[in-house]
Design an enzyme around this catalytic site. Structure first.
Site, PDB file in Angstrom:
ATOM      1  CG  ASP A   1     -27.519  -1.566  21.137  1.00 29.91           C
ATOM      2  OD1 ASP A   1     -28.257  -2.353  21.756  1.00 29.91           O
ATOM      3  OD2 ASP A   1     -27.835  -0.396  20.876  1.00 29.91           O
TER       4      ASP A   1
ATOM      5  CG  MET B   1     -30.223   1.725  10.752  1.00 29.53           C
ATOM      6  SD  MET B   1     -31.368   1.617  12.151  1.00 29.53           S
ATOM      7  CE  MET B   1     -32.126   3.243  12.095  1.00 29.53           C
TER       8      MET B   1
ATOM      9  N   GLY C   1     -17.751   2.631   9.163  1.00 37.18           N
ATOM     10  CA  GLY C   1     -16.962   3.840   9.274  1.00 37.18           C
ATOM     11  C   GLY C   1     -16.234   3.978  10.609  1.00 37.18           C
TER      12      GLY C   1
ATOM     13  N   PRO D   1      -8.860  45.635  30.439  1.00 38.06           N
ATOM     14  CG  PRO D   1      -7.183  47.237  30.166  1.00 38.06           C
ATOM     15  CD  PRO D   1      -7.433  45.885  30.769  1.00 38.06           C
TER      16      PRO D   1
ATOM     17  CB  VAL E   1      -2.859  33.405  32.084  1.00 36.88           C
ATOM     18  CG1 VAL E   1      -2.919  32.854  33.502  1.00 36.88           C
ATOM     19  CG2 VAL E   1      -1.472  33.183  31.498  1.00 36.88           C
TER      20      VAL E   1
ATOM     21  CB  THR F   1     -24.560  10.804  16.026  1.00 35.13           C
ATOM     22  OG1 THR F   1     -25.361  10.120  15.054  1.00 35.13           O
ATOM     23  CG2 THR F   1     -24.257  12.203  15.516  1.00 35.13           C
TER      24      THR F   1
ATOM     25  N   GLY G   1     -23.157   4.751  18.554  1.00 34.21           N
ATOM     26  CA  GLY G   1     -23.522   6.120  18.199  1.00 34.21           C
ATOM     27  C   GLY G   1     -24.019   6.891  19.410  1.00 34.21           C
TER      28      GLY G   1
ATOM     29  CE  LYS H   1     -24.286 -13.676  20.580  1.00 42.46           C
ATOM     30  NZ  LYS H   1     -23.182 -14.529  21.089  1.00 42.46           N
TER      31      LYS H   1
ATOM     32  N   PRO I   1     -19.245   5.900  16.953  1.00 40.47           N
ATOM     33  CG  PRO I   1     -18.031   7.084  15.355  1.00 40.47           C
ATOM     34  CD  PRO I   1     -18.410   7.108  16.814  1.00 40.47           C
TER      35      PRO I   1
END
Length: 404
Positions: A196, A333, A362, A45, A25, A279, A250, A218, A173
């Site tokens: 991104d 990369m 992933g 204690p 607690v 990441t 990431g 873009k 990710p």
């Protein structure tokens, strides 16, 4: 008839709060007291490891003994976090003599104060009392938390004429649920989102209709000119008084140019909040069943960018040194240059039979994984038609969890 409690927000910064008990607690109650800036005296204690860590770090004072009434001298609040009714009654009686409110974990009826179920959403704190029923309070608290998360139009953030600012937010990710709570909150409060291409699309689908969405992938020109344009957009929108989120796949500082964007904002006098992200260098292998470290297998891991070929004069990576390491190598990369990277590592001593894995997209529904060896991985990737984004993992950790 039992009187209803009077709700009150206690400002405990610098004020003494006594917690009696060092078990589960107390472990739950102490962090909120420390977050409130309270001067915490812990009397017990023995302590749980988590509480002992707070004491060792000097965040609270610990008296390793049983409670005595004098412990409450100068206190503003006491929490009896023990399951012994006699010990709790002793604390409660000493508190009553000194007119100090006492929270009791063992007996809500005998307590003079209750701890509410709490949820926090930026600067807003919602505390719910359920008439002494903790389950009821938690149920209502959870409903309020869900409402705040689902209704970004509620005035809980920086909207309403507050000065513009920029938040560099790591989106994680790929799985939209892997964004941090703080990142999600800032995203729901944003007026402008600069995203991104690797940002989870479902996060963007949930933005308010009036949010200005800038697709950074873009923006024209070459890489450096595009970054200059991104910096300009962040600064211009913030100076116009808008809440800007720079949403990056990431983590903002792991090959994400977050440092460049922070410097641009700082030069323009724009305040910046950095929200770290999960990441892909660690999360993607983990979700695919590859731990980057494992006891008796790898005591180190190195994260490196492979976007520049090893023989390029612009490369900043010491591939020869990396080849001599025994731990895990995580390459981001690096798919385009994988043949040159693997050949360079083998040429400088990393065994060609070292296990390797490549994970494409992933943590998403489109995830694909290939198992190979350092010497064969480039050819295997080509044969399997894997494509970016992909993470390459080299090391004996590949395959350690196959039996699970």
């Amino acid at each position: 008839m039992t009187a209803n409690p009077y709700p009150l927000g206690l400002r405990l910064a610098g004020r003494r709060v006594v917690v009696v008990g060092g078990g589960a607690v107390a472990t739950r109650r102490v962090p909120a007291l420390l977050d409130a800036g309270a001067d915490v005296l812990l009397v017990a204690p023995e302590l749980t490891p988590a509480l002992r860590a707070h004491a060792d770090a000097g965040r609270l004072r610990w008296e390793p003994r049983r409670f005595v009434p004098a412990d409450l001298d100068g206190a503003w609040l006491v929490q009896a976090a023990v399951d012994d009714p006699a010990a709790a009654a002793e604390v409660s009686a000493a508190a009553a003599e000194r007119r100090i409110f006492c929270v009791r974990a063992d007996d809500r009826v005998a307590a003079t104060a209750w701890t509410p179920a709490v949820t926090r959403h930026g600067p807003v704190t919602v505390a719910v009392l359920g008439g002494g029923d903790p389950r009821r309070a938690m149920t209502v608290r959870d409903a309020v938390r869900d409402l705040l998360s689902a209704r970004p139009d509620l005035p809980t953030g920086t909207a309403g004429g507050a000065p513009g600012r920029v938040a560099l937010v790591g989106a994680g990710p790929g799985d939209p649920e892997l964004i941090t709570v703080r990142g999600w909150r800032l995203l729901t409060e944003a007026d402008v989102v600069v995203a991104d291409r690797l940002v989870p699309g479902l996060l963007l689908d949930e933005l308010r209709p009036d949010v200005e969405l800038v697709d950074a992938s873009k923006i024209p020109y070459g890489p450096s000119r595009a970054q200059e344009e991104i910096n300009r957009i962040l600064v211009d929108r913030a100076l116009a008084g808008r809440a800007v989120v720079r949403l990056k796949g990431g983590d903002p500082y792991v090959f994400g140019r977050g440092g460049e964007e922070l410097l641009a904002c700082a030069e323009a006098g724009v305040p910046v909040t950095v929200v770290p992200g999960v990441t892909s260098a660690i999360a993607v292998p983990a979700v695919a069943g590859v731990p980057v470290t494992h006891r008796a297998v790898a005591h180190e891991f190195t994260v490196v960018s492979g976007h520049v070929a090893p023989d390029s004069p612009t490369s900043l990576v010491r591939w020869d040194a990396l080849a001599g390491l025994r731990g895990t190598l995580v390459i981001l990369m690096g798919l385009k240059n994988l043949a040159a990277i693997s050949a360079t590592l083998v040429a400088h001593g990393r065994p060609a039979q070292t296990p390797a894995a490549v994970i494409q997209e992933g943590t998403t529904a489109a995830q694909r994984m290939l198992r190979s060896t350092l010497g064969a991985v480039a050819a295997d990737v080509t044969a399997a038609a894997l494509r970016p984004p992909a993470i390459v993992v080299v090391g004996d950790v590949v395959g350690t969890l196959d039996a699970v």
